[in-house]
Design a protein around this motif. Structure first.
Motif, PDB file in Angstrom:
ATOM      1  N   ARG A 161      60.682  16.050  90.546  1.00 29.51           N
ATOM      2  CA  ARG A 161      59.283  16.431  90.362  1.00 29.51           C
ATOM      3  C   ARG A 161      58.838  16.406  88.905  1.00 29.51           C
ATOM      4  NH1 ARG A 161      58.729  21.735  94.353  1.00 29.51           N
ATOM      5  NH2 ARG A 161      59.178  20.654  96.324  1.00 29.51           N
ATOM      6  N   HIS A 162      59.573  17.096  88.047  1.00 29.31           N
ATOM      7  CA  HIS A 162      59.086  17.347  86.695  1.00 29.31           C
ATOM      8  C   HIS A 162      59.701  16.422  85.649  1.00 29.31           C
ATOM      9  CE1 HIS A 162      57.298  20.849  88.486  1.00 29.31           C
ATOM     10  NE2 HIS A 162      58.479  21.318  88.847  1.00 29.31           N
ATOM     11  N   TRP A 163      60.500  15.488  86.057  1.00 29.54           N
ATOM     12  CA  TRP A 163      61.099  14.568  85.092  1.00 29.54           C
ATOM     13  C   TRP A 163      61.496  13.302  85.825  1.00 29.54           C
ATOM     14  CZ3 TRP A 163      66.187  13.782  86.568  1.00 29.54           C
ATOM     15  CH2 TRP A 163      66.761  14.795  87.357  1.00 29.54           C
ATOM     16  N   GLN A 164      61.857  12.279  85.083  1.00 27.87           N
ATOM     17  CA  GLN A 164      62.241  11.012  85.701  1.00 27.87           C
ATOM     18  C   GLN A 164      63.515  10.482  85.048  1.00 27.87           C
ATOM     19  OE1 GLN A 164      58.635   8.847  84.755  1.00 27.87           O
ATOM     20  NE2 GLN A 164      59.639   7.767  83.068  1.00 27.87           N
ATOM     21  N   TRP A 165      64.245   9.711  85.839  1.00 24.51           N
ATOM     22  CA  TRP A 165      65.483   9.132  85.321  1.00 24.51           C
ATOM     23  C   TRP A 165      65.176   7.998  84.352  1.00 24.51           C
ATOM     24  CZ3 TRP A 165      69.761  11.677  85.715  1.00 24.51           C
ATOM     25  CH2 TRP A 165      70.032  12.467  86.829  1.00 24.51           C
ATOM     26  N   GLY A 166      65.983   7.893  83.332  1.00 26.05           N
ATOM     27  CA  GLY A 166      65.855   6.800  82.363  1.00 26.05           C
ATOM     28  C   GLY A 166      67.073   6.779  81.474  1.00 26.05           C
ATOM     29  N   GLY A 167      66.984   6.082  80.372  1.00 24.29           N
ATOM     30  CA  GLY A 167      68.127   6.035  79.469  1.00 24.29           C
ATOM     31  C   GLY A 167      69.327   5.372  80.117  1.00 24.29           C
ATOM     32  N   CYS A 168      70.502   5.680  79.612  1.00 26.34           N
ATOM     33  CA  CYS A 168      71.737   5.073  80.106  1.00 26.34           C
ATOM     34  C   CYS A 168      72.653   6.169  80.622  1.00 26.34           C
ATOM     35  CB  CYS A 168      72.426   4.284  78.986  1.00 26.34           C
ATOM     36  SG  CYS A 168      73.978   3.507  79.483  1.00 26.34           S
ATOM     37  N   SER A 169      72.640   6.381  81.929  1.00 28.74           N
ATOM     38  CA  SER A 169      73.546   7.362  82.521  1.00 28.74           C
ATOM     39  C   SER A 169      74.945   6.778  82.588  1.00 28.74           C
ATOM     40  CB  SER A 169      73.078   7.737  83.935  1.00 28.74           C
ATOM     41  OG  SER A 169      71.858   8.453  83.893  1.00 28.74           O
ATOM     42  N   GLU A 170      75.925   7.550  82.136  1.00 31.69           N
ATOM     43  CA  GLU A 170      77.309   7.054  82.130  1.00 31.69           C
ATOM     44  C   GLU A 170      77.851   7.049  83.556  1.00 31.69           C
ATOM     45  OE1 GLU A 170      79.127   8.014  77.868  1.00 31.69           O
ATOM     46  OE2 GLU A 170      78.304   9.789  78.807  1.00 31.69           O
ATOM     47  N   ASP A 171      78.445   5.934  83.926  1.00 30.20           N
ATOM     48  CA  ASP A 171      78.791   5.658  85.321  1.00 30.20           C
ATOM     49  C   ASP A 171      80.133   6.281  85.681  1.00 30.20           C
ATOM     50  OD1 ASP A 171      78.918   4.720  87.856  1.00 30.20           O
ATOM     51  OD2 ASP A 171      78.604   2.611  87.358  1.00 30.20           O
ATOM     52  N   ILE A 172      80.124   7.576  85.996  1.00 29.45           N
ATOM     53  CA  ILE A 172      81.365   8.250  86.365  1.00 29.45           C
ATOM     54  C   ILE A 172      81.869   7.746  87.714  1.00 29.45           C
ATOM     55  CG2 ILE A 172      80.129  10.180  87.431  1.00 29.45           C
ATOM     56  CD1 ILE A 172      83.575  10.168  85.614  1.00 29.45           C
ATOM     57  N   ARG A 173      80.968   7.246  88.554  1.00 28.85           N
ATOM     58  CA  ARG A 173      81.417   6.724  89.848  1.00 28.85           C
ATOM     59  C   ARG A 173      82.356   5.545  89.650  1.00 28.85           C
ATOM     60  NH1 ARG A 173      75.976   7.988  90.923  1.00 28.85           N
ATOM     61  NH2 ARG A 173      75.668   9.452  92.638  1.00 28.85           N
ATOM     62  N   TYR A 174      81.990   4.634  88.758  1.00 25.06           N
ATOM     63  CA  TYR A 174      82.879   3.499  88.504  1.00 25.06           C
ATOM     64  C   TYR A 174      84.155   3.978  87.814  1.00 25.06           C
ATOM     65  CZ  TYR A 174      84.676  -1.022  87.112  1.00 25.06           C
ATOM     66  OH  TYR A 174      85.488  -2.118  86.955  1.00 25.06           O
ATOM     67  N   GLY A 175      84.036   4.930  86.907  1.00 26.95           N
ATOM     68  CA  GLY A 175      85.218   5.472  86.247  1.00 26.95           C
ATOM     69  C   GLY A 175      86.184   6.088  87.243  1.00 26.95           C
ATOM     70  N   GLU A 176      85.633   6.849  88.196  1.00 30.53           N
ATOM     71  CA  GLU A 176      86.478   7.442  89.240  1.00 30.53           C
ATOM     72  C   GLU A 176      87.117   6.362  90.106  1.00 30.53           C
ATOM     73  OE1 GLU A 176      84.964  11.738  90.650  1.00 30.53           O
ATOM     74  OE2 GLU A 176      83.604  10.110  91.142  1.00 30.53           O
ATOM     75  N   LYS A 177      86.333   5.365  90.481  1.00 32.46           N
ATOM     76  CA  LYS A 177      86.854   4.292  91.332  1.00 32.46           C
ATOM     77  C   LYS A 177      87.997   3.557  90.639  1.00 32.46           C
ATOM     78  CE  LYS A 177      85.398   0.047  93.707  1.00 32.46           C
ATOM     79  NZ  LYS A 177      86.410  -0.806  93.043  1.00 32.46           N
ATOM     80  N   PHE A 178      87.809   3.244  89.341  1.00 35.43           N
ATOM     81  CA  PHE A 178      88.859   2.543  88.611  1.00 35.43           C
ATOM     82  C   PHE A 178      90.092   3.432  88.478  1.00 35.43           C
ATOM     83  CE2 PHE A 178      91.286   1.052  85.071  1.00 35.43           C
ATOM     84  CZ  PHE A 178      91.178  -0.326  85.122  1.00 35.43           C
ATOM     85  N   SER A 179      89.895   4.697  88.132  1.00 34.70           N
ATOM     86  CA  SER A 179      91.023   5.617  87.997  1.00 34.70           C
ATOM     87  C   SER A 179      91.776   5.748  89.311  1.00 34.70           C
ATOM     88  CB  SER A 179      90.519   6.989  87.545  1.00 34.70           C
ATOM     89  OG  SER A 179      91.553   7.946  87.555  1.00 34.70           O
ATOM     90  N   ARG A 180      91.043   5.843  90.413  1.00 33.47           N
ATOM     91  CA  ARG A 180      91.679   5.972  91.724  1.00 33.47           C
ATOM     92  C   ARG A 180      92.473   4.711  92.058  1.00 33.47           C
ATOM     93  NH1 ARG A 180      87.302   7.206  94.093  1.00 33.47           N
ATOM     94  NH2 ARG A 180      87.457   9.444  93.680  1.00 33.47           N
ATOM     95  N   ASP A 181      91.898   3.556  91.758  1.00 30.08           N
ATOM     96  CA  ASP A 181      92.561   2.284  92.052  1.00 30.08           C
ATOM     97  C   ASP A 181      93.767   2.057  91.156  1.00 30.08           C
ATOM     98  OD1 ASP A 181      92.950  -0.056  93.395  1.00 30.08           O
ATOM     99  OD2 ASP A 181      91.282  -1.145  92.490  1.00 30.08           O
ATOM    100  N   PHE A 182      93.657   2.492  89.893  1.00 29.33           N
ATOM    101  CA  PHE A 182      94.719   2.208  88.920  1.00 29.33           C
ATOM    102  C   PHE A 182      95.837   3.244  88.978  1.00 29.33           C
ATOM    103  CE2 PHE A 182      96.757   2.266  84.792  1.00 29.33           C
ATOM    104  CZ  PHE A 182      96.874   0.921  84.476  1.00 29.33           C
ATOM    105  N   VAL A 183      95.481   4.523  89.030  1.00 27.95           N
ATOM    106  CA  VAL A 183      96.484   5.589  88.954  1.00 27.95           C
ATOM    107  C   VAL A 183      97.156   5.830  90.299  1.00 27.95           C
ATOM    108  CG1 VAL A 183      96.862   8.023  88.418  1.00 27.95           C
ATOM    109  CG2 VAL A 183      95.270   6.680  87.036  1.00 27.95           C
ATOM    110  N   ASP A 184      96.360   5.879  91.371  1.00 22.96           N
ATOM    111  CA  ASP A 184      96.908   6.273  92.667  1.00 22.96           C
ATOM    112  C   ASP A 184      97.769   5.202  93.313  1.00 22.96           C
ATOM    113  OD1 ASP A 184      95.359   8.417  92.105  1.00 22.96           O
ATOM    114  OD2 ASP A 184      94.118   8.338  93.903  1.00 22.96           O
ATOM    115  N   VAL A 185      97.634   3.957  92.863  1.00 23.25           N
ATOM    116  CA  VAL A 185      98.338   2.857  93.527  1.00 23.25           C
ATOM    117  C   VAL A 185      99.843   3.011  93.417  1.00 23.25           C
ATOM    118  CG1 VAL A 185      98.392   1.348  91.483  1.00 23.25           C
ATOM    119  CG2 VAL A 185      98.379   0.341  93.780  1.00 23.25           C
ATOM    120  N   LYS A 186     100.301   3.748  92.425  1.00 18.94           N
ATOM    121  CA  LYS A 186     101.744   3.866  92.201  1.00 18.94           C
ATOM    122  C   LYS A 186     102.393   4.967  93.037  1.00 18.94           C
ATOM    123  CE  LYS A 186     104.741   3.035  88.294  1.00 18.94           C
ATOM    124  NZ  LYS A 186     104.953   3.161  86.850  1.00 18.94           N
TER     125      LYS A 186
END
Length: 359
Positions: free
Chosen positions: A156-181
Motif C-alpha cells: 500500500r504505502h511503498w513500492q518495490w524497486g532497487g536491487c533486492s538480493e536474491d536469497i532464493r537463488y543463494g539458497e538453491k545453489f547452497s542446497r544443490d552444492f552443499v547437500d549433494v554430498k
C-alpha cells in the motif's frame, strides 16, 4: 557379516578423510594467471581449477564450472564461514581452530556428530547462500542477478524497486552444492541435511527491507524498497544462540508403506526440534587436552578472564587445571588532541596489566 560392516565403515572413513569437505576452499589457493590469455584459454584454466579440488564430488565440480567467478565466490563463502566460526567460538574450549597440513581444515573434530559439527554445517551452508546471493546482486555471476519476483507484490504505502538480493537463488545453489554430498539414508547425513537447512533459514529469516524516500521537499510521497542481506555476523550470532540450545536427537524409523527415518528428541519429554533448530546425535569430545589425531589443540596456554563466570572464565576454560598470572607491558594511545589542520596527535601511555594463562 560383522566383518563386512567393519570393512565398509573403515572404507567410508578413509574416503571421507581423503575427500575432506567443501569448506577446505577456505585454505589459500594459488590464483590462476590470466594475463595475455584468450577467453577460451581462461575458461579452460577455470574448469581445470574446479577439477583439481579432489574433495569436491562431480556435481559440485559442475556447479563450480558454471561461471568463471564461481571459484572466488566459493572461496569467499568458505573463508567467511571459518572466520565467523572462529569469532563465535573465540572464548570456548574449542575455538574453531584450523589444522595445517591436513585434508580437512578442521582436523577430525567434525567426525563426531556433535553440536560443534552441527554449527559448522549450518554456518557453512548459510555463508555459501549469503556469498552467492551477494555475488548475484553485484553482477559477478551469469546465472542470476537481482530478485525481480518480489516486485510482483503490490504493497500500500511503498513500492518495490532497487536491487533486492536474491536469497532464493543463494539458497538453491547452497542446497544443490552443499547437500549433494550427504547420504540421505545415514544418521549423519540426516543430521547434516537438517542443520544445513537451518543455516539457510537463518539467512532468509533475517533479510532486511531497506527503503528510500522520493518526493518534493523530502515529503516521502513515494517510498521505494528492496530486500538486503543481513550481515553474516548477525547470522552467526543467531546460529550461536541455536548452538547453545541445540537438540540432542536420535534417529527413529517409521514404517508407513516404506521406511521413513526421522529425527526425534533423545528423551520423550523434550521439545521436538523445528526446522530452524540445530540438532546433534553425539556428545562432544573433550576439548581440554590436546589430541593430534582429531586436531584438538587443548586449552593449555589459552588466555582466560579471571573475573568471568562464562566460558572464557579461567575456571571453565582451564578445565580445573588452574592458571598462571603474568604481568605484561601494555601500550595504548591516550590524551589525543586535534591539531589544526588536519590531524590528531596522541601520546603513548604505558602500563602493566595482569595476563592470565591456563596451565
Amino acid at each position: 557379516m560383522k566383518l563386512f560392516w567393519k570393512v565398509l565403515f573403515s572404507l567410508h572413513l578413509l574416503i571421507e578423510t581423503v575427500l575432506g569437505n567443501w569448506w577446505n576452499l577456505a585454505a589459500p589457493v594459488r590464483p590462476v594467471q590470466t594475463s595475455n590469455t584468450s577467453l577460451e584459454t581462461f575458461i579452460s584454466m577455470h574448469k581445470e581449477s574446479c577439477q583439481r579440488f579432489d574433495y569436491l564430488v562431480e556435481r559440485q565440480k559442475q556447479l563450480c564450472m558454471l561461471s568463471d567467478k564461481m571459484v572466488q565466490v566459493l572461496q569467499t563463502g568458505a573463508q567467511q564461514a571459518v572466520e565467523e566460526c572462529q569469532h563465535q567460538f573465540r572464548n570456548s574450549r574449542w575455538n574453531c581452530s584450523t589444522v595445517d597440513n591436513s585434508t580437512d581444515i578442521f582436523g577430525g573434530v567434525l567426525k563426531f556428530k556433535s553440536r560443534e559439527s552441527a554449527f559448522v554445517h549450518a554456518l557453512s551452508a548459510a555463508a555459501l547462500a549469503h556469498a552467492v546471493a551477494r555475488a548475484c546482486s553485484r553482477g559477478e555471476l551469469n546465472e542470476c542477478s537481482c530478485d525481480a519476483r518480489v516486485r510482483k507484490r503490490t504493497p500500500r504505502h511503498w513500492q518495490w524497486g532497487g536491487c533486492s538480493e536474491d536469497i532464493r537463488y543463494g539458497e538453491k545453489f547452497s542446497r544443490d552444492f552443499v547437500d549433494v554430498k550427504e547420504n540421505k539414508e545415514s544418521d549423519e547425513g540426516i543430521m547434516n541435511l537438517h542443520n544445513n537447512e537451518a543455516g539457510r533459514r537463518a539467512v532468509r529469516g533475517r533479510m532486511q527491507r531497506v527503503c528510500k524516500c522520493h518526493g518534493m521537499s523530502g515529503s516521502c510521497s513515494v517510498r521505494v524498497c528492496w530486500r538486503r542481506l543481513p550481515q553474516l555476523r548477525i547470522v552467526g550470532d543467531s546460529l550461536s544462540t541455536r548452538y547453545e540450545g541445540a537438540s540432542h536427537v536420535k534417529i527413529v524409523e517409521r514404517k508407513r508403506g516404506k521406511n521413513i527415518r526421522k529425527l526425534r528428541p533423545i528423551h520423550a519429554d523434550m521439545k521436538k526440534p523445528n526446522k530452524t533448530d540445530l540438532v546433534y546425535l553425539e556428545d562432544s569430545p573433550d576439548y581440554c587436552e590436546p589430541n593430534d589425531e582429531l586436531g584438538i589443540l587443548g586449552t593449555r596456554g589459552r588466555t582466560c578472564n579471571r573475573t568471568s563466570a562464562g566460558l572464557d572464565g579461567c575456571r571453565l576454560l582451564c578445565c580445573g587445571r588452574g592458571y598462571q598470572t603474568r604481568v605484561r607491558d601494555h601500550e595504548e594511545k591516550c590524551r589525543c588532541r586535534f591539531v589544526w589542520c588536519c590531524r590528531v596527535h596522541c601520546e603513548i601511555c604505558r602500563s602493566k596489566r595482569d595476563h592470565h594463562v591456563c596451565n
